[in-house]
Design a protein around this motif. Structure first.
Motif, PDB file in Angstrom:
ATOM      1  N   ALA A 170       0.994  -1.137  -0.094  1.00  0.00           N
ATOM      2  CA  ALA A 170      -0.417   0.007  -0.356  1.00  0.00           C
ATOM      3  C   ALA A 170       1.562   1.462  -0.145  1.00  0.00           C
ATOM      4  CB  ALA A 170      -0.665   0.383   1.365  1.00  0.00           C
ATOM      5  N   ILE A 171       1.929   1.241   1.066  1.00  0.00           N
ATOM      6  CA  ILE A 171       2.929   2.102   0.637  1.00  0.00           C
ATOM      7  C   ILE A 171       3.475   2.389  -0.535  1.00  0.00           C
ATOM      8  CG2 ILE A 171       5.185   2.961   1.383  1.00  0.00           C
ATOM      9  CD1 ILE A 171       4.233   1.888   4.189  1.00  0.00           C
ATOM     10  N   THR A 172       3.870   1.565  -1.555  1.00  0.00           N
ATOM     11  CA  THR A 172       4.495   1.352  -2.924  1.00  0.00           C
ATOM     12  C   THR A 172       3.602   2.153  -3.496  1.00  0.00           C
ATOM     13  OG1 THR A 172       5.303  -0.368  -2.142  1.00  0.00           O
ATOM     14  CG2 THR A 172       5.291   0.106  -4.718  1.00  0.00           C
ATOM     15  N   ALA A 173       2.462   1.783  -3.679  1.00  0.00           N
ATOM     16  CA  ALA A 173       1.181   2.565  -4.461  1.00  0.00           C
ATOM     17  C   ALA A 173       0.838   3.134  -4.270  1.00  0.00           C
ATOM     18  CB  ALA A 173      -0.247   0.788  -4.255  1.00  0.00           C
ATOM     19  N   PHE A 174       1.186   3.940  -3.465  1.00  0.00           N
ATOM     20  CA  PHE A 174       0.909   5.826  -2.603  1.00  0.00           C
ATOM     21  C   PHE A 174       1.179   6.008  -3.501  1.00  0.00           C
ATOM     22  CE2 PHE A 174       1.196   9.265  -0.271  1.00  0.00           C
ATOM     23  CZ  PHE A 174       0.606   9.825  -0.029  1.00  0.00           C
ATOM     24  N   PHE A 175       2.695   6.111  -3.315  1.00  0.00           N
ATOM     25  CA  PHE A 175       3.631   7.007  -4.407  1.00  0.00           C
ATOM     26  C   PHE A 175       3.472   6.897  -5.332  1.00  0.00           C
ATOM     27  CE2 PHE A 175       5.712   7.053  -0.238  1.00  0.00           C
ATOM     28  CZ  PHE A 175       5.693   8.693   0.305  1.00  0.00           C
ATOM     29  N   VAL A 176       3.712   5.189  -5.949  1.00  0.00           N
ATOM     30  CA  VAL A 176       3.614   5.581  -7.857  1.00  0.00           C
ATOM     31  C   VAL A 176       2.257   5.991  -8.283  1.00  0.00           C
ATOM     32  CG1 VAL A 176       3.300   3.344  -9.667  1.00  0.00           C
ATOM     33  CG2 VAL A 176       4.464   3.172  -7.519  1.00  0.00           C
ATOM     34  N   ALA A 177       1.342   6.212  -7.176  1.00  0.00           N
ATOM     35  CA  ALA A 177      -0.242   6.692  -8.017  1.00  0.00           C
ATOM     36  C   ALA A 177      -0.323   8.586  -8.364  1.00  0.00           C
ATOM     37  CB  ALA A 177      -1.349   6.432  -7.172  1.00  0.00           C
ATOM     38  N   ARG A 178       0.898   9.028  -7.402  1.00  0.00           N
ATOM     39  CA  ARG A 178       1.282  10.090  -7.390  1.00  0.00           C
ATOM     40  C   ARG A 178       1.485  10.640  -8.882  1.00  0.00           C
ATOM     41  NH1 ARG A 178       0.488  13.523  -2.954  1.00  0.00           N
ATOM     42  NH2 ARG A 178       2.240  14.695  -3.409  1.00  0.00           N
ATOM     43  N   VAL A 180       5.449  10.367 -11.930  1.00  0.00           N
ATOM     44  CA  VAL A 180       7.020  10.503 -12.363  1.00  0.00           C
ATOM     45  C   VAL A 180       7.304  11.573 -10.820  1.00  0.00           C
ATOM     46  CG1 VAL A 180       8.347  10.466 -13.451  1.00  0.00           C
ATOM     47  CG2 VAL A 180       6.327   9.182 -13.895  1.00  0.00           C
ATOM     48  N   SER A 181       7.345  12.652 -11.054  1.00  0.00           N
ATOM     49  CA  SER A 181       7.614  13.972 -10.661  1.00  0.00           C
ATOM     50  C   SER A 181       7.008  14.211  -8.867  1.00  0.00           C
ATOM     51  CB  SER A 181       7.355  15.172 -10.871  1.00  0.00           C
ATOM     52  OG  SER A 181       5.912  14.986 -11.668  1.00  0.00           O
ATOM     53  N   SER A 182       6.136  13.587  -9.044  1.00  0.00           N
ATOM     54  CA  SER A 182       5.137  14.169  -7.673  1.00  0.00           C
ATOM     55  C   SER A 182       5.571  12.847  -6.857  1.00  0.00           C
ATOM     56  CB  SER A 182       3.889  14.089  -7.912  1.00  0.00           C
ATOM     57  OG  SER A 182       3.706  15.169  -8.695  1.00  0.00           O
ATOM     58  N   GLY A 183       5.792  11.888  -7.208  1.00  0.00           N
ATOM     59  CA  GLY A 183       5.518  10.703  -6.473  1.00  0.00           C
ATOM     60  C   GLY A 183       7.058  10.192  -6.482  1.00  0.00           C
ATOM     61  N   ILE A 184       7.143   9.047  -7.539  1.00  0.00           N
ATOM     62  CA  ILE A 184       8.133   8.421  -7.342  1.00  0.00           C
ATOM     63  C   ILE A 184      10.045   9.573  -7.256  1.00  0.00           C
ATOM     64  CG2 ILE A 184      10.221   6.873  -9.285  1.00  0.00           C
ATOM     65  CD1 ILE A 184       6.456   6.091 -10.526  1.00  0.00           C
ATOM     66  N   GLU A 185       9.651  10.111  -7.926  1.00  0.00           N
ATOM     67  CA  GLU A 185      10.501  11.110  -8.019  1.00  0.00           C
ATOM     68  C   GLU A 185      11.196  11.412  -6.154  1.00  0.00           C
ATOM     69  OE1 GLU A 185      12.089  15.282  -9.424  1.00  0.00           O
ATOM     70  OE2 GLU A 185      11.180  14.389 -10.895  1.00  0.00           O
ATOM     71  N   TRP A 186      10.071  12.257  -6.153  1.00  0.00           N
ATOM     72  CA  TRP A 186       9.644  11.969  -4.314  1.00  0.00           C
ATOM     73  C   TRP A 186      10.821  11.510  -3.855  1.00  0.00           C
ATOM     74  CZ3 TRP A 186       8.516  11.548   0.379  1.00  0.00           C
ATOM     75  CH2 TRP A 186       8.309  12.240   1.780  1.00  0.00           C
ATOM     76  N   VAL A 187       9.940  10.032  -3.220  1.00  0.00           N
ATOM     77  CA  VAL A 187      10.691   8.937  -2.589  1.00  0.00           C
ATOM     78  C   VAL A 187      12.083   9.282  -3.168  1.00  0.00           C
ATOM     79  CG1 VAL A 187      10.411   6.670  -2.331  1.00  0.00           C
ATOM     80  CG2 VAL A 187       8.286   7.727  -2.880  1.00  0.00           C
ATOM     81  N   ALA A 188      12.638   8.682  -3.929  1.00  0.00           N
ATOM     82  CA  ALA A 188      13.902   8.820  -4.282  1.00  0.00           C
ATOM     83  C   ALA A 188      14.581  10.512  -4.347  1.00  0.00           C
ATOM     84  CB  ALA A 188      14.188   8.840  -5.517  1.00  0.00           C
ATOM     85  N   SER A 189      14.172  11.734  -4.104  1.00  0.00           N
ATOM     86  CA  SER A 189      15.018  12.766  -3.691  1.00  0.00           C
ATOM     87  C   SER A 189      14.904  12.649  -2.454  1.00  0.00           C
ATOM     88  CB  SER A 189      14.104  13.699  -3.850  1.00  0.00           C
ATOM     89  OG  SER A 189      14.464  13.873  -5.633  1.00  0.00           O
ATOM     90  N   SER A 336      11.118  -1.628  -4.977  1.00  0.00           N
ATOM     91  CA  SER A 336       9.317  -1.465  -5.433  1.00  0.00           C
ATOM     92  C   SER A 336       8.962  -0.726  -6.160  1.00  0.00           C
ATOM     93  CB  SER A 336       8.653  -1.608  -3.473  1.00  0.00           C
ATOM     94  OG  SER A 336       9.248  -0.739  -3.115  1.00  0.00           O
ATOM     95  N   VAL A 337       8.949   0.591  -5.520  1.00  0.00           N
ATOM     96  CA  VAL A 337       8.751   1.321  -6.627  1.00  0.00           C
ATOM     97  C   VAL A 337       8.557   1.179  -8.379  1.00  0.00           C
ATOM     98  CG1 VAL A 337       8.331   4.056  -7.111  1.00  0.00           C
ATOM     99  CG2 VAL A 337       7.827   3.750  -4.440  1.00  0.00           C
ATOM    100  N   SER A 338       9.351   1.416  -7.760  1.00  0.00           N
ATOM    101  CA  SER A 338      10.943   0.787  -9.970  1.00  0.00           C
ATOM    102  C   SER A 338      10.198  -0.006 -10.403  1.00  0.00           C
ATOM    103  CB  SER A 338      12.098   1.009  -9.558  1.00  0.00           C
ATOM    104  OG  SER A 338      12.532  -0.202  -8.990  1.00  0.00           O
ATOM    105  N   LEU A 339       9.594  -1.076  -9.373  1.00  0.00           N
ATOM    106  CA  LEU A 339       8.886  -2.606  -9.480  1.00  0.00           C
ATOM    107  C   LEU A 339       7.025  -2.642 -10.087  1.00  0.00           C
ATOM    108  CD1 LEU A 339      10.602  -5.182  -7.571  1.00  0.00           C
ATOM    109  CD2 LEU A 339      10.810  -4.915  -9.450  1.00  0.00           C
ATOM    110  N   LEU A 340       7.199  -1.646  -9.681  1.00  0.00           N
ATOM    111  CA  LEU A 340       5.403  -1.181  -9.930  1.00  0.00           C
ATOM    112  C   LEU A 340       5.115  -0.675 -11.124  1.00  0.00           C
ATOM    113  CD1 LEU A 340       2.712  -1.617  -9.260  1.00  0.00           C
ATOM    114  CD2 LEU A 340       2.693   0.318  -7.256  1.00  0.00           C
ATOM    115  N   GLU A 341       6.268  -0.069 -11.300  1.00  0.00           N
ATOM    116  CA  GLU A 341       6.173   1.510 -12.446  1.00  0.00           C
ATOM    117  C   GLU A 341       5.735   1.415 -13.557  1.00  0.00           C
ATOM    118  OE1 GLU A 341       5.707   5.128 -14.814  1.00  0.00           O
ATOM    119  OE2 GLU A 341       5.329   4.721 -12.567  1.00  0.00           O
TER     120      GLU A 341
END
Length: 466
Positions: A170-178, A180-189, A336-341
């Protein structure tokens, strides 16, 4: 027929791409799998050959995957199909990326189960820290057998196992649903810098309070007599799996990269950072293990059973254990985010549904598979889904997912990427993307055409025979 996308979301900077790609590569494989493989394969000989393999196998394939994505600027299968069409090749080459997309979703389903173990240990150490305070060792007054029993106790609780795994998903899904720039990039940054800070601090603490000289000697005093074919094969496999290759993640991430980014340079940085984390992770874990007099060849239990016992004898053990598993959770989440994307981008393009809807659909699939994987440790321990295939006849659902993806889908996908980039795609289009010149370009092309597919083929055949 794929549905056209709206204006594409992408990385806001080269730094964002680097952090996201490093986050994809840096995960449980660098901390849990690397320490396990190094511990069971003689330490220094494994480490030296691992570095060698990252350079000659990992980096060439990494560059091949990212350049496909950057050229296609689309989901992984569509990017391959676009490059194939412009090279007058069959559109069916897109199936190699479809294989990776499916593989990444399957990996996500059981990866989140292990991510759930990490969440459980964070909760356990937090509770111990509240109960006993910060100054002393972890789990004061409890016998080592009780601490080692934390993981088997978790395995025996079906509801807790499933709940922890679904929470991580669920945590993974939250960020992917947001996005690339607002979710995945935020997690990485945010999480990758925090991960590096925690890794360095815990490593310094471990070296200062643990058996530093013994750990350094184990990892870096190279004994070539230990460089057996088995050790070399393990090192090649670790280098390949550590960089998230063969699962469409890097093709997908490459699609969000601007034309101003030199892919060869960034691939080198990603590979260097990934290797550095693995080595520092070894320096983080092994001094603590050696100081506690525990076995370095404990296998998968090294992180989840041996280390918690070691934290018991350390000053501020509860705090260090809590910080350690927070650090592991950060690394696991960026991976895990990169696995869902990849599957999210593909399904979004294929159906025209919005990102939230596609994320929820795919997480539903991963959640069902992950639940079955979690139940493999308890209620479904005797279930053998692939009993009709000899090499998987004794594998439970969790092991079957791991085996099919690691032994077949990932190496096969990477081999086909090498064949496609090295032999099928128009060399002029490849040369426009890869950022290499002269002899270095020719060397890379040699590796992608010959060495990489041969070595990956050996990994695949050996894995299927083991």
């Amino acid at each position: 027929m794929a549905v056209a996308d709206a204006p594409r979301d992408g990385w806001t900077s080269r730094r964002a791409f680097l952090l996201a790609a490093i986050g994809s590569a840096v995960g449980l494989g660098n901390l849990w799998r690397f320490s396990t493989e190094a511990g069971t394969n003689g330490g220094s000989a494994f480490v030296l050959f691992y570095i060698f393999c990252v350079i000659l196998i990992g980096l060439p394939v990494l560059l091949a995957e990212t350049l496909i994505g950057r050229h296609g600027q689309s989901s992984a299968p569509e990017s391959v199909r676009k490059l194939a069409a412009e090279s007058n090749a069959s559109k069916h080459w897109g199936l190699i990326a479809t294989l990776g997309v499916i593989g990444s979703l399957l990996i996500l389903s059981f990866y989140c189960v292990v991510g759930g173990w990490v969440l459980y240990y964070i909760w356990v150490f937090l509770g111990d820290m509240i109960q006993t305070g910060l100054a002393g060792g972890a789990f004061q007054g409890r016998p080592a057998a009780d601490i080692e029993g934390l993981l088997p106790n978790l395995f025996g609780d079906a509801r807790l196992m499933v709940g922890c795994g679904l929470a991580f998903l669920a945590i993974t899904a939250f960020f992917v649903a947001r996005g690339v720039s607002s979710g995945i990039e935020w997690v990485a940054s945010w999480l990758m810098p925090a991960f590096f800070v925690l890794l360095v601090l815990i490593t310094i603490y471990g070296l200062a309070t643990g058996a530093a000289s013994e750990a350094i000697s184990f990892l870096f005093t190279f004994d070539f007599s230990k460089l057996t074919p088995e050790v070399m094969l393990a090192a090649v496999g670790q280098a390949f799996f550590s960089l998230s290759l063969g699962m469409a993640s890097m093709i997908t991430y490459g699609a969000y990269v601007g034309r101003d980014v030199n892919l060869a340079q960034t691939s080198g940085i990603i590979g260097g950072a990934d290797t550095m984390v693995a080595l520092i992770g070894g320096l983080c874990i092994f001094p603590i293990v050696f100081a506690a007099g525990l076995s370095v060849s404990a296998g998968p239990g090294l992180m989840f059973q041996s280390l918690p016992v070691a934290f018991q004898a350390m000053p501020f053990g509860s705090l260090i254990g809590f910080a350690f598993f927070i650090m592991v959770a950060f690394a696991a989440l960026t991976s895990s985010v990169s696995l869902l994307e990849p599957s999210t981008a593909w399904l979004k393009q294929l159906t025209g549904l919005n990102r939230l809807a596609t994320t929820l659909i795919l997480c539903g699939v991963a959640g069902v598979l992950g639940t079955l994987a979690a139940l493999s440790f308890n209620e479904l321990a005797d279930f053998r889904p692939l009993a009709f295939i000899p090499i998987f006849a004794e594998s439970n659902f969790f092991d079957a997912l791991d085996g099919v993806t690691a032994k077949i889908m990932m190496p096969l996908g990477a081999i086909l990427v090498c064949i496609f980039v090295g032999w099928i795609a128009d060399a002029r289009l490849i040369d426009e993307e890869n950022g290499l010149d002269g002899a270095l370009h020719q060397f890379w092309r040699f590796l992608v055409r010959f060495l990489c597919p041969i070595v990956l083929g050996v990994i695949m055949v050996t894995g299927l025979m083991s």
